[in-house]
Enzyme design. Structure first.
Site, PDB file in Angstrom:
ATOM      1  N   ASP A  74       0.975  -1.257  -0.087  1.00 35.50           N
ATOM      2  CA  ASP A  74      -0.094  -0.032  -0.027  1.00 35.50           C
ATOM      3  C   ASP A  74       0.776   1.170  -0.132  1.00 35.50           C
ATOM      4  OD1 ASP A  74      -1.930   2.190   0.603  1.00 35.50           O
ATOM      5  OD2 ASP A  74      -2.840   0.949   1.752  1.00 35.50           O
ATOM      6  N   ASP A 118      -3.507   2.522  -5.372  1.00 39.43           N
ATOM      7  CA  ASP A 118      -2.138   2.619  -4.530  1.00 39.43           C
ATOM      8  C   ASP A 118      -1.936   1.203  -4.160  1.00 39.43           C
ATOM      9  OD1 ASP A 118      -3.970   2.826  -2.421  1.00 39.43           O
ATOM     10  OD2 ASP A 118      -2.648   4.089  -1.400  1.00 39.43           O
ATOM     11  N   GLU A 119      -2.718   0.075  -4.445  1.00 36.92           N
ATOM     12  CA  GLU A 119      -2.335  -1.042  -3.611  1.00 36.92           C
ATOM     13  C   GLU A 119      -2.458  -2.606  -4.563  1.00 36.92           C
ATOM     14  OE1 GLU A 119      -6.092  -1.803  -1.299  1.00 36.92           O
ATOM     15  OE2 GLU A 119      -5.620   0.108  -0.007  1.00 36.92           O
TER      16      GLU A 119
END
Ligand code: DCP
Ligand code: CA
Ligand code: CA
Length: 363
Positions: A9, A108-109
């Protein structure tokens, strides 16, 4: 070989991208916001750096509320979604080079099954995670938090455990101890409603949750969710890591303050719902190609109208399309009164897809 999963993350993603490109922002409280355009500070915070968080600022908070908490020297910037999507796409391309099963979970992961890559060994897994962090720092100047564990749920919680710039490895033999005292809300899939319901039954920690019988959980939550909570709280909810088909749509419907056919009045409520849905879309790994207006009349008919939008359209552009759809809809029937309205983003396309490439360069 028992599975080893890595969850990554990126730290305060949108805000950190702005810092990297503008190093003088570092050290100052920084918020990246979605402006809804009605007044100069209507809208919500998308991402706040950790300096801003010390003042109590959080993603999802109205800009006005954030401004009240923040000192003079703070910086507030508008989101640049296409840009973050481009950075995200490049980062994910770096991860794909490791050639492990991988799923991009949001802008974003990402989650990777590294079992084969590390030969089932946790010491190698930690080295692997360090290498991933180094690559992202060297190529993009960004920090991220990584969790490693025997399944996706544990790896995700391990990534959340130490932020920013964290690396937490939870070996199978430490899973029980890791979970025991964490609050139930830390378990992925437990939102505010579930947390409240569990608290009413004195279930506060994941350890408490793991002592419930499947029957009791089924009474409270139904079979599907009970099954998940039962296994996840014991640290044994296992998933195969692979790409998933994209969702079909993302929508939000709300009730108007009163029945009305006044465009301005409807737009006020609709704009709030739209900025919430827009912000959810922004943090997903998808762009919408269509915007839909959902109108529920006082006669309880549901009417939908749809228009094409530019991939990566701004909230302003989306609201302009909705206003047009609404005005046209009301013109078709002068007696039409609205009770509820909603917005639906559809025609979702992955931001990491080939198709988006040329659109990014359109500017
Ligand atoms: N996002 C958003 N609106 C929200 C939540 C998130 O627009 N309500 C966007 C901005 C974030 C990105 O999605 O940068 C990723 O969301 P995270 O929840 O991972 O938040 P951050 O990356 O900002 O912070 P953290 O360091 O806690 O991961
Ligand atoms: Ca995230
Ligand atoms: Ca993040």
């Amino acid at each position: 070989m028992p599975r080893i999963v890595l969850f990554l993350d990126l730290d305060y993603f949108f805000a950190q991208v702005e810092e990297v490109e503008n190093p003088e922002l570092r050290g100052k409280p920084l918020c990246v916001c979605v402006f809804s355009g009605r007044t100069s500070d209507s809208g919500v915070v998308s991402s706040a750096n950790y300096v801003a968080r010390r003042f109590g600022v959080k993603a999802g908070m109205p800009i006005k509320a954030a401004k009240k908490l923040l000192p003079e020297e703070s910086v507030i910037l508008p989101v640049r979604l296409e840009h973050y999507a481009t950075v995200s796409r490049q980062i994910m391309a770096n991860l794909k080079k490791f050639n492990t099963p991988l799923r991009v979970e949001s802008i974003d992961e990402a989650v990777m099954d590294i079992t084969q890559a590390v030969g089932g060994d946790y010491i190698e897994a930690e080295k692997f995670a360090k290498k991933v962090k180094e690559i992202i720092r060297a190529n993009f100047g960004l920090t991220c938090s990584i969790g490693v564990g025997p399944n996706r749920v544990i790896a995700k919680m391990a990534a959340d455990y130490s932020k920013p710039d964290g690396l937490t490895v939870v070996k199978p033999e430490n899973v029980e101890e890791f979970l025991r005292d964490l609050p139930v809300k830390n378990l992925p899939g437990i939102g505010a409603k579930t947390e409240t319901l569990l608290a009413e039954h004195q279930i506060k920690t994941i350890g408490d949750l793991s002592r419930q019988s499947l029957e009791k959980l089924e009474e409270l939550f139904g079979p599907k969710k009970a099954q998940y909570l039962y296994l996840a709280s014991r640290g044994i909810y296992d998933e195969v890591i692979e790409e998933r088909p994209p969702p079909k749509q993302l929508s939000k419907i709300v009730t108007l303050k009163r029945n009305t056919r006044e465009v301005e009045e409807v737009m006020e409520t609709l704009a709030a719902a739209t900025s919430e849905a827009y912000s959810r879309l922004a943090s997903s790994k998808f762009f919408a190609s269509k915007i839909g207006l959902i109108a529920i009349t006082t006669r309880l008919e549901t009417i939908t109208r749809q228009a094409d939008i530019r991939l990566g359209a701004t909230l302003d552009e989306v609201l302009r399309s909705l206003r047009l759809l609404l005005t046209k809809l009301l013109e078709t029937d002068e007696k039409m009164m609205l009770r509820r309205v909603g917005v639906r983003f559809s025609g979702l396309k992955p931001v990491s897809g080939q198709t988006s490439l040329n659109i990014f360069s359109e500017g």
